[in-house]
Design an enzyme around this catalytic site. Structure first.
Site, PDB file in Angstrom:
ATOM      1  N   CYS A 135      -5.896   2.300   5.689  1.00 40.37           N
ATOM      2  CA  CYS A 135      -6.586   1.112   6.183  1.00 40.37           C
ATOM      3  C   CYS A 135      -6.003   0.723   7.543  1.00 40.37           C
ATOM      4  CB  CYS A 135      -6.437  -0.039   5.187  1.00 40.37           C
ATOM      5  SG  CYS A 135      -4.755  -0.700   5.086  1.00 40.37           S
ATOM      6  N   HIS A 178       0.842  -1.192   0.000  1.00 42.00           N
ATOM      7  CA  HIS A 178       0.000   0.000   0.000  1.00 42.00           C
ATOM      8  C   HIS A 178       0.877   1.243   0.000  1.00 42.00           C
ATOM      9  CE1 HIS A 178      -3.923  -1.937   1.740  1.00 42.00           C
ATOM     10  NE2 HIS A 178      -3.360  -2.676   0.787  1.00 42.00           N
ATOM     11  N   CYS A 187      -2.217  -0.068   7.478  1.00 42.42           N
ATOM     12  CA  CYS A 187      -1.377   1.120   7.376  1.00 42.42           C
ATOM     13  C   CYS A 187      -1.454   1.962   8.655  1.00 42.42           C
ATOM     14  CB  CYS A 187      -1.795   1.958   6.175  1.00 42.42           C
ATOM     15  SG  CYS A 187      -1.589   1.108   4.591  1.00 42.42           S
ATOM     16  N   GLU A 197       0.864   3.993   1.671  1.00 41.96           N
ATOM     17  CA  GLU A 197       1.310   4.494   2.975  1.00 41.96           C
ATOM     18  C   GLU A 197       2.444   3.640   3.536  1.00 41.96           C
ATOM     19  OE1 GLU A 197      -3.259   5.080   2.913  1.00 41.96           O
ATOM     20  OE2 GLU A 197      -1.772   3.694   2.087  1.00 41.96           O
TER      21      GLU A 197
END
Length: 216
Positions: free
Chosen positions: A95, A65, A98, A67
């Site tokens: 999410c 992801h 993260c 992040e």
């Protein structure tokens, strides 16, 4: 004193706009790389330490992801695990995965544009604002960060809509992203309590390096 505080707040807001505009532009670039329009920046003040888009498709790895990639890059740039004093910018609410990384690296602020009611680390799972994490395990998780949600949301949504209007309409209709309350939300940080347990763990982590210095 008041004027100085107001001036500092205005400067911070201007910096947030600059950084989020960069993050949103980066999410548009992600589309050209064959990724979904996710992007993240780790900054300290007006300095960008690291930035990233999703690398899920390119890397064939669902954990890549934006992040997490940005946080990992920032740790390498700074040469340390902790990112205290840093702000994480994301065009989408981080999410839970993260959000845990943000808490464990002690990120001070999180600013995002579009809410994620079904997967968000604030809206759904509240990892970002869970004070029990840092009170029960202060040696692992940082204090509750300041969180600003819904920041420049309309600008971020335009990128998603331009990516695929029909899919974006379906995403919103099903409530995957955005949600029913698009208003700007500002949640202040909760200061850390300096517990004895954290001091002991800090000494345990830094003890060997301090001993090496004395031996030299």
């Amino acid at each position: 004193m008041t004027e100085k505080t107001d001036g500092s707040r205005a400067k911070s807001a201007d910096n947030d706009r600059t950084m989020m505009a960069r993050c949103i532009a980066l999410s548009a670039a992600a589309i050209e790389q064959g990724e979904l329009p996710f992007a993240g920046l780790v900054c300290r003040g007006d300095k960008v330490i690291a930035q990233a888009t999703n690398e899920v498709v390119q890397g064939g790895d669902i954990t890549r992801h934006a992040e997490l990639v940005a946080i990992s890059k920032a740790q390498k740039v700074l040469g340390q695990k902790e990112l205290a004093g840093c702000t994480l910018y994301s065009n989408i609410e981080p999410c839970a995965m993260c959000a845990f990384a943000a808490r464990e690296t002690r990120i001070e602020r999180v600013v995002f544009s579009i809410r994620s009611p079904m997967m968000g680390g604030l809206s759904k799972w509240n990892v970002l604002r869970d004070s029990e994490l840092s009170s029960a395990m202060p040696e692992v998780f940082g204090p509750v960060p300041e969180v600003i949600g819904g920041f420049m949301r309309e600008d971020a949504e335009k990128i998603w809509e331009s990516w695929h209007p029909l899919i974006w309409a379906a995403i919103k209709r099903r409530g995957y992203l955005d949600g029913e309350d698009p208003a700007l939300e500002h949640l202040h940080a909760i200061p850390e309590r300096h517990s004895l347990i954290r001091k002991i763990f800090a000494l345990h982590r830094h003890g060997p390096s301090l001993l090496r210095k004395f031996r030299l």
